[in-house]
Design a protein around this motif. Structure first.
Motif, mmCIF file in Angstrom:
data_model
loop_
_atom_site.group_PDB
_atom_site.id
_atom_site.type_symbol
_atom_site.label_atom_id
_atom_site.label_comp_id
_atom_site.label_asym_id
_atom_site.label_seq_id
_atom_site.Cartn_x
_atom_site.Cartn_y
_atom_site.Cartn_z
ATOM 1 N N THR A 121 0.816 -1.223 0.000
ATOM 2 C CA THR A 121 0.000 0.000 0.000
ATOM 3 C C THR A 121 0.847 1.270 0.000
ATOM 4 O O THR A 121 0.494 2.246 -0.638
ATOM 5 C CB THR A 121 -0.936 0.044 1.225
ATOM 6 O OG1 THR A 121 -0.154 -0.042 2.432
ATOM 7 C CG2 THR A 121 -1.950 -1.101 1.182
ATOM 8 N N HIS A 122 1.956 1.257 0.760
ATOM 9 C CA HIS A 122 2.805 2.452 0.843
ATOM 10 C C HIS A 122 4.153 2.068 1.447
ATOM 11 O O HIS A 122 4.358 0.929 1.851
ATOM 12 C CB HIS A 122 2.112 3.572 1.625
ATOM 13 C CG HIS A 122 1.895 3.297 3.088
ATOM 14 N ND1 HIS A 122 1.148 2.240 3.555
ATOM 15 C CD2 HIS A 122 2.304 3.971 4.200
ATOM 16 C CE1 HIS A 122 1.109 2.275 4.881
ATOM 17 N NE2 HIS A 122 1.814 3.305 5.305
ATOM 18 N N HIS A 123 5.065 3.035 1.492
ATOM 19 C CA HIS A 123 6.457 2.659 1.785
ATOM 20 C C HIS A 123 6.820 2.688 3.266
ATOM 21 O O HIS A 123 7.996 2.455 3.605
ATOM 22 C CB HIS A 123 7.423 3.540 0.977
ATOM 23 C CG HIS A 123 7.492 4.974 1.392
ATOM 24 N ND1 HIS A 123 7.237 6.019 0.528
ATOM 25 C CD2 HIS A 123 7.797 5.552 2.577
ATOM 26 C CE1 HIS A 123 7.381 7.161 1.180
ATOM 27 N NE2 HIS A 123 7.710 6.897 2.425
ATOM 28 N N HIS A 124 5.901 2.964 4.172
ATOM 29 C CA HIS A 124 6.284 2.959 5.592
ATOM 30 C C HIS A 124 6.792 1.582 6.011
ATOM 31 O O HIS A 124 6.273 0.543 5.573
ATOM 32 C CB HIS A 124 5.103 3.401 6.463
ATOM 33 C CG HIS A 124 4.934 4.894 6.495
ATOM 34 N ND1 HIS A 124 3.728 5.514 6.727
ATOM 35 C CD2 HIS A 124 5.854 5.905 6.319
ATOM 36 C CE1 HIS A 124 3.901 6.837 6.701
ATOM 37 N NE2 HIS A 124 5.178 7.088 6.438
ATOM 38 N N PHE A 125 7.792 1.630 6.897
ATOM 39 C CA PHE A 125 8.545 0.421 7.267
ATOM 40 C C PHE A 125 7.646 -0.710 7.756
ATOM 41 O O PHE A 125 7.882 -1.886 7.447
ATOM 42 C CB PHE A 125 9.564 0.797 8.352
ATOM 43 C CG PHE A 125 10.450 -0.324 8.781
ATOM 44 C CD1 PHE A 125 11.471 -0.777 7.948
ATOM 45 C CD2 PHE A 125 10.277 -0.942 10.007
ATOM 46 C CE1 PHE A 125 12.300 -1.818 8.333
ATOM 47 C CE2 PHE A 125 11.107 -1.983 10.408
ATOM 48 C CZ PHE A 125 12.113 -2.428 9.573
ATOM 49 N N ASP A 126 6.596 -0.363 8.531
ATOM 50 C CA ASP A 126 5.733 -1.411 9.099
ATOM 51 C C ASP A 126 4.900 -2.123 8.040
ATOM 52 O O ASP A 126 4.209 -3.090 8.357
ATOM 53 C CB ASP A 126 4.840 -0.837 10.222
ATOM 54 C CG ASP A 126 3.987 0.334 9.793
ATOM 55 O OD1 ASP A 126 4.472 1.184 9.017
ATOM 56 O OD2 ASP A 126 2.826 0.412 10.234
ATOM 57 N N HIS A 127 4.985 -1.685 6.774
ATOM 58 C CA HIS A 127 4.229 -2.339 5.694
ATOM 59 C C HIS A 127 5.142 -3.022 4.667
ATOM 60 O O HIS A 127 4.655 -3.818 3.862
ATOM 61 C CB HIS A 127 3.318 -1.314 5.000
ATOM 62 C CG HIS A 127 2.322 -0.728 5.956
ATOM 63 N ND1 HIS A 127 0.996 -1.110 5.971
ATOM 64 C CD2 HIS A 127 2.480 0.156 6.964
ATOM 65 C CE1 HIS A 127 0.371 -0.459 6.954
ATOM 66 N NE2 HIS A 127 1.256 0.305 7.575
ATOM 67 N N ILE A 128 6.432 -2.693 4.690
ATOM 68 C CA ILE A 128 7.345 -3.271 3.680
ATOM 69 C C ILE A 128 8.418 -4.171 4.282
ATOM 70 O O ILE A 128 9.127 -4.858 3.559
ATOM 71 C CB ILE A 128 8.053 -2.168 2.859
ATOM 72 C CG1 ILE A 128 8.999 -1.348 3.759
ATOM 73 C CG2 ILE A 128 7.048 -1.284 2.151
ATOM 74 C CD1 ILE A 128 9.974 -0.484 2.968
ATOM 75 N N GLY A 141 -5.407 0.111 3.591
ATOM 76 C CA GLY A 141 -4.061 0.472 4.055
ATOM 77 C C GLY A 141 -4.183 1.528 5.132
ATOM 78 O O GLY A 141 -5.263 1.758 5.696
ATOM 79 N N ASP A 142 -3.064 2.210 5.445
ATOM 80 C CA ASP A 142 -3.118 3.312 6.421
ATOM 81 C C ASP A 142 -3.864 4.472 5.783
ATOM 82 O O ASP A 142 -3.562 4.873 4.654
ATOM 83 C CB ASP A 142 -1.702 3.771 6.786
ATOM 84 C CG ASP A 142 -0.984 2.785 7.690
ATOM 85 O OD1 ASP A 142 -1.555 1.722 7.982
ATOM 86 O OD2 ASP A 142 0.154 3.095 8.098
ATOM 87 N N THR A 143 -4.807 5.034 6.519
ATOM 88 C CA THR A 143 -5.591 6.126 5.938
ATOM 89 C C THR A 143 -6.200 7.003 7.008
ATOM 90 O O THR A 143 -6.511 6.527 8.111
ATOM 91 C CB THR A 143 -6.709 5.565 5.027
ATOM 92 O OG1 THR A 143 -7.339 6.642 4.336
ATOM 93 C CG2 THR A 143 -7.769 4.808 5.829
ATOM 94 N N ASN A 202 -6.013 8.699 1.724
ATOM 95 C CA ASN A 202 -5.449 9.909 2.330
ATOM 96 C C ASN A 202 -4.570 9.586 3.542
ATOM 97 O O ASN A 202 -5.022 9.606 4.673
ATOM 98 C CB ASN A 202 -6.619 10.819 2.733
ATOM 99 C CG ASN A 202 -6.151 12.099 3.357
ATOM 100 O OD1 ASN A 202 -5.044 12.575 3.072
ATOM 101 N ND2 ASN A 202 -6.967 12.676 4.213
ATOM 102 N N HIS A 203 -3.290 9.271 3.292
ATOM 103 C CA HIS A 203 -2.317 9.052 4.359
ATOM 104 C C HIS A 203 -1.270 10.167 4.247
ATOM 105 O O HIS A 203 -1.402 11.050 3.403
ATOM 106 C CB HIS A 203 -1.724 7.646 4.186
ATOM 107 C CG HIS A 203 -0.913 7.144 5.342
ATOM 108 N ND1 HIS A 203 -1.199 7.444 6.646
ATOM 109 C CD2 HIS A 203 0.202 6.342 5.380
ATOM 110 C CE1 HIS A 203 -0.311 6.856 7.436
ATOM 111 N NE2 HIS A 203 0.555 6.186 6.692
ATOM 112 N N ASN A 204 -0.235 10.143 5.075
ATOM 113 C CA ASN A 204 0.732 11.243 5.014
ATOM 114 C C ASN A 204 1.888 10.987 4.045
ATOM 115 O O ASN A 204 2.805 11.805 3.948
ATOM 116 C CB ASN A 204 1.259 11.591 6.417
ATOM 117 C CG ASN A 204 1.931 10.411 7.095
ATOM 118 O OD1 ASN A 204 1.960 9.309 6.538
ATOM 119 N ND2 ASN A 204 2.472 10.623 8.283
HETATM 120 ZN ZN LIG Z 1 1.803 4.480 7.169
#
Ligand SMILES: [Zn+2]
Ligand SMILES: [Zn+2]
Length: 256
Positions: A52-59, A157-159, A135-137
């Motif tokens: 979903t996005h590149h934040h560490f807790d997801h990759i 994902g995170d939103t 809409n995440h950061n």
């Molecule tokens: Zn995130």
């Protein structure tokens, strides 16, 4: 279609794993708690990983997954081009860990990167996958995944709060979304692009107004230290909306 929640939290411990989902044992979505949740044979069954996005807790577990499937790849990794770029430069960069796009052999690597265009549905392992911006950061996409027999789920994902146009684009049988912190931290949630139970209620009111129904809802990405409070507030939202909203947990399986 069966969904298994591998990781349902935003902090890791013996009992909580970082966010990761598995569809029909074949397609993983986010790789926070991917390898730590599955046996080696189960990891080898995975054909595609959607990020979903590149934040560490997801990759994070892309690194361990690449090593674990060193001789059995390639596994296709789908994400926004910019997200694949961050993974290349910051994680699989030959400094922190090997670049599994070229190893063990350039013509038979462990991982293969597949960029996705937002709003452009693609067919992955027989499933229709629709990536939609949320809409995440940092740039983030949610995924609607529809099986060959037309069962579907949407994972945000995170939103934080989204514009109502998001709900015009999806009609899932199951909605998996995040609720990171309780209502008293709403100012933190809004600053960092996350949901509280009260913000989830606003999202679900938008969903119902636009789609005319509410699907079953399962929450993930909870802060473990605050989960009791989150659970009480989510239960109140479910009661007020007459909705089925369940906190996800590691090992939870849902038939859709
Ligand atoms: Zn995130
Ligand atoms: Zn996260």
């Amino acid at each position: 279609m069966e969904l298994e929640i591998l990781g349902a939290h935003n902090c890791e411990s013996r009992d909580t794993k970082l966010t990761s989902l598995l569809v029909d044992q074949t397609i993983a979505i986010d790789a926070g708690g991917l390898t730590s949740s599955l046996s080696f044979p189960a990891q080898q069954q995975i054909k595609a990983i959607l990020i979903t996005h590149h934040h560490f807790d997801h990759i994070r577990d892309l690194a361990t997954f690449g090593m674990n499937t060193y001789m059995v790849g390639p596994t296709n990794i789908y994400a926004l081009d910019s997200v694949l770029g961050v993974i290349s430069t910051h994680l699989l960069n030959e400094v922190l860990y090997p670049d599994f796009r070229n190893k063990p052999f350039p013509d038979k690597p462990s991982l293969k990167f597949c960029p996705l265009e937002p709003n452009n549905e693609v067919l992955i392992e027989g499933y229709a996958v629709l990536p939609l911006p949320v809409n995440h950061n940092v740039p983030t996409i949610g995924y609607q995944v529809t099986s060959p027999d037309k069962k579907s789920l949407f994972y945000t994902g995170d939103t934080g709060r989204n514009s109502s146009s998001l709900w015009q684009a999806v009609s899932p049988g199951l909605l998996i979304t995040e609720v990171t912190m309780p209502n008293r931290f709403e100012f933190v949630a809004q600053a960092s692009g996350h949901l509280t139970p009260r913000l989830l209620k606003e999202e679900l009111l938008d969903f119902r107004r636009i789609r005319g129904y509410l699907p079953r809802v399962v929450t993930v990405h909870m802060s473990p230290q605050l989960e009791g409070e989150i659970g009480d507030e989510v239960a109140q939202v479910a009661k007020e909306l007459g909705a089925t909203i369940t906190l996800g947990y590691e090992g939870m399986r849902i038939a859709i």
